[in-house]
Design a protein around this motif. Structure first.
Motif, PDB file in Angstrom:
ATOM      1  N   ASN A   7       0.853  -1.183   0.000  1.00 59.90           N
ATOM      2  CA  ASN A   7       0.000   0.000   0.000  1.00 59.90           C
ATOM      3  C   ASN A   7       0.896   1.243   0.000  1.00 59.90           C
ATOM      4  OD1 ASN A   7      -1.767   2.101   0.478  1.00 59.90           O
ATOM      5  ND2 ASN A   7      -2.918   1.036   2.074  1.00 59.90           N
ATOM      6  N   ALA A   8       1.373   1.599  -1.184  1.00 55.19           N
ATOM      7  CA  ALA A   8       2.329   2.706  -1.315  1.00 55.19           C
ATOM      8  C   ALA A   8       1.789   4.037  -0.789  1.00 55.19           C
ATOM      9  CB  ALA A   8       2.785   2.833  -2.767  1.00 55.19           C
ATOM     10  N   PRO A   9       0.531   4.419  -1.040  1.00 55.92           N
ATOM     11  CA  PRO A   9       0.067   5.708  -0.506  1.00 55.92           C
ATOM     12  C   PRO A   9       0.113   5.765   1.025  1.00 55.92           C
ATOM     13  CG  PRO A   9      -1.391   4.966  -2.254  1.00 55.92           C
ATOM     14  CD  PRO A   9      -0.460   3.823  -1.938  1.00 55.92           C
ATOM     15  N   ALA A  10      -0.308   4.709   1.701  1.00 52.33           N
ATOM     16  CA  ALA A  10      -0.272   4.698   3.172  1.00 52.33           C
ATOM     17  C   ALA A  10       1.162   4.722   3.670  1.00 52.33           C
ATOM     18  CB  ALA A  10      -1.008   3.481   3.724  1.00 52.33           C
ATOM     19  N   ARG A  11       2.029   3.981   3.017  1.00 46.62           N
ATOM     20  CA  ARG A  11       3.438   3.957   3.434  1.00 46.62           C
ATOM     21  C   ARG A  11       4.061   5.342   3.290  1.00 46.62           C
ATOM     22  NH1 ARG A  11       6.515  -1.575   2.163  1.00 46.62           N
ATOM     23  NH2 ARG A  11       7.912  -0.489   3.584  1.00 46.62           N
ATOM     24  N   ARG A  12       3.761   6.025   2.186  1.00 41.03           N
ATOM     25  CA  ARG A  12       4.284   7.383   1.984  1.00 41.03           C
ATOM     26  C   ARG A  12       3.768   8.327   3.070  1.00 41.03           C
ATOM     27  NH1 ARG A  12       3.493   6.192  -3.509  1.00 41.03           N
ATOM     28  NH2 ARG A  12       1.453   7.201  -3.495  1.00 41.03           N
ATOM     29  N   LEU A  13       2.495   8.193   3.431  1.00 41.83           N
ATOM     30  CA  LEU A  13       1.934   9.044   4.481  1.00 41.83           C
ATOM     31  C   LEU A  13       2.695   8.852   5.782  1.00 41.83           C
ATOM     32  CD1 LEU A  13      -0.189  10.895   5.824  1.00 41.83           C
ATOM     33  CD2 LEU A  13      -1.565   8.827   6.192  1.00 41.83           C
ATOM     34  N   TYR A  14       2.828   7.596   6.237  1.00 38.44           N
ATOM     35  CA  TYR A  14       3.499   7.358   7.516  1.00 38.44           C
ATOM     36  C   TYR A  14       4.961   7.801   7.473  1.00 38.44           C
ATOM     37  CZ  TYR A  14      -0.752   4.915   8.722  1.00 38.44           C
ATOM     38  OH  TYR A  14      -2.067   4.618   8.963  1.00 38.44           O
ATOM     39  N   GLU A  15       5.649   7.525   6.374  1.00 35.08           N
ATOM     40  CA  GLU A  15       7.054   7.929   6.267  1.00 35.08           C
ATOM     41  C   GLU A  15       7.183   9.455   6.270  1.00 35.08           C
ATOM     42  OE1 GLU A  15       8.370   5.721   2.826  1.00 35.08           O
ATOM     43  OE2 GLU A  15       8.230   3.814   3.925  1.00 35.08           O
ATOM     44  N   SER A  16       6.236  10.154   5.632  1.00 38.95           N
ATOM     45  CA  SER A  16       6.298  11.621   5.605  1.00 38.95           C
ATOM     46  C   SER A  16       6.065  12.227   6.988  1.00 38.95           C
ATOM     47  CB  SER A  16       5.277  12.185   4.606  1.00 38.95           C
ATOM     48  OG  SER A  16       3.954  12.092   5.123  1.00 38.95           O
ATOM     49  N   LEU A  17       5.425  11.460   7.867  1.00 44.02           N
ATOM     50  CA  LEU A  17       5.175  11.919   9.237  1.00 44.02           C
ATOM     51  C   LEU A  17       6.290  11.512  10.199  1.00 44.02           C
ATOM     52  CD1 LEU A  17       1.362  11.175   9.331  1.00 44.02           C
ATOM     53  CD2 LEU A  17       2.431  13.432   9.508  1.00 44.02           C
ATOM     54  N   GLY A  18       7.337  10.869   9.672  1.00 45.91           N
ATOM     55  CA  GLY A  18       8.482  10.498  10.496  1.00 45.91           C
ATOM     56  C   GLY A  18       8.485   9.072  10.998  1.00 45.91           C
ATOM     57  N   PHE A  19       7.494   8.276  10.625  1.00 51.99           N
ATOM     58  CA  PHE A  19       7.493   6.862  11.009  1.00 51.99           C
ATOM     59  C   PHE A  19       8.617   6.145  10.264  1.00 51.99           C
ATOM     60  CE2 PHE A  19       3.292   8.044  12.334  1.00 51.99           C
ATOM     61  CZ  PHE A  19       2.943   7.158  13.347  1.00 51.99           C
ATOM     62  N   VAL A  20       9.239   5.194  10.941  1.00 52.45           N
ATOM     63  CA  VAL A  20      10.343   4.416  10.369  1.00 52.45           C
ATOM     64  C   VAL A  20       9.885   2.976  10.195  1.00 52.45           C
ATOM     65  CG1 VAL A  20      12.695   3.585  10.780  1.00 52.45           C
ATOM     66  CG2 VAL A  20      12.057   5.921  11.435  1.00 52.45           C
ATOM     67  N   HIS A  21      10.141   2.423   9.021  1.00 56.29           N
ATOM     68  CA  HIS A  21       9.787   1.037   8.743  1.00 56.29           C
ATOM     69  C   HIS A  21      10.625   0.119   9.626  1.00 56.29           C
ATOM     70  CE1 HIS A  21      10.079  -2.723   6.249  1.00 56.29           C
ATOM     71  NE2 HIS A  21       8.777  -2.573   6.359  1.00 56.29           N
TER      72      HIS A  21
END
Length: 150
Positions: A117-131
């Motif tokens: 789910n690329a859109p959700a992943r981009r959202l979380y990463e843009s907010l500073g979440f780390v995979h």
């Protein structure tokens, strides 16, 4: 134009509200199911009773009387963020996550989304979440797990 409002709610106390949240949730997870090529997302198949029984705090995003999104969290984990497909790319998911982050007390916040789910992943990463990891939760169904340390 009516502004988007994000408010805390209790769907267990209002069956009509719970049904509206569930409708947005199912339409949102149907989009994710297409993105990841798998419709076995548990929350896609949740009932109103299941939604009301979830031990989480709830937010909804509304524009006038129309529900555009919903989100739920418990302790230091984001449980779900759903946005009606016709309202994608309007900042509703980001707004819901921002309000949740203001409400979560812990220093670490966890969330998971479909690995593809690329859109959700981009959202979380843009907010500073780390995979942190990918996890196979059912045979062939993968989640990407994230963590935010504040």
């Amino acid at each position: 134009m009516v502004a988007i409002e994000i408010v805390g709610v209790d769907p267990a106390a209002d069956l009509g509200l719970a049904e509206k949240i569930l409708a947005v949730q199912k339409s949102s997870y149907a989009v994710e199911a297409r993105l990841i090529g798998d419709n076995r997302i548990p929350l896609l198949h949740e009932s109103v009773d299941d939604l009301c029984a979830a031990q989480v705090h709830w937010l909804v995003a509304r524009e006038g009387d129309e529900m555009l999104g919903a989100a739920a969290w418990s302790e230091a984990e984001i449980d779900r963020v759903v946005v009606a497909p016709h309202a994608h790319r309007r900042g509703i998911g980001r707004g819901l996550v921002d309000v949740m982050l203001d409400s979560i007390v812990g220093q670490r916040v966890q969330v998971a989304t479909g690995r593809d789910n690329a859109p959700a992943r981009r959202l979380y990463e843009s907010l500073g979440f780390v995979h942190t990891e990918d996890q196979e939760v059912l045979p062939g169904l993968w989640l990407a797990r994230y963590e935010l340390v504040r």
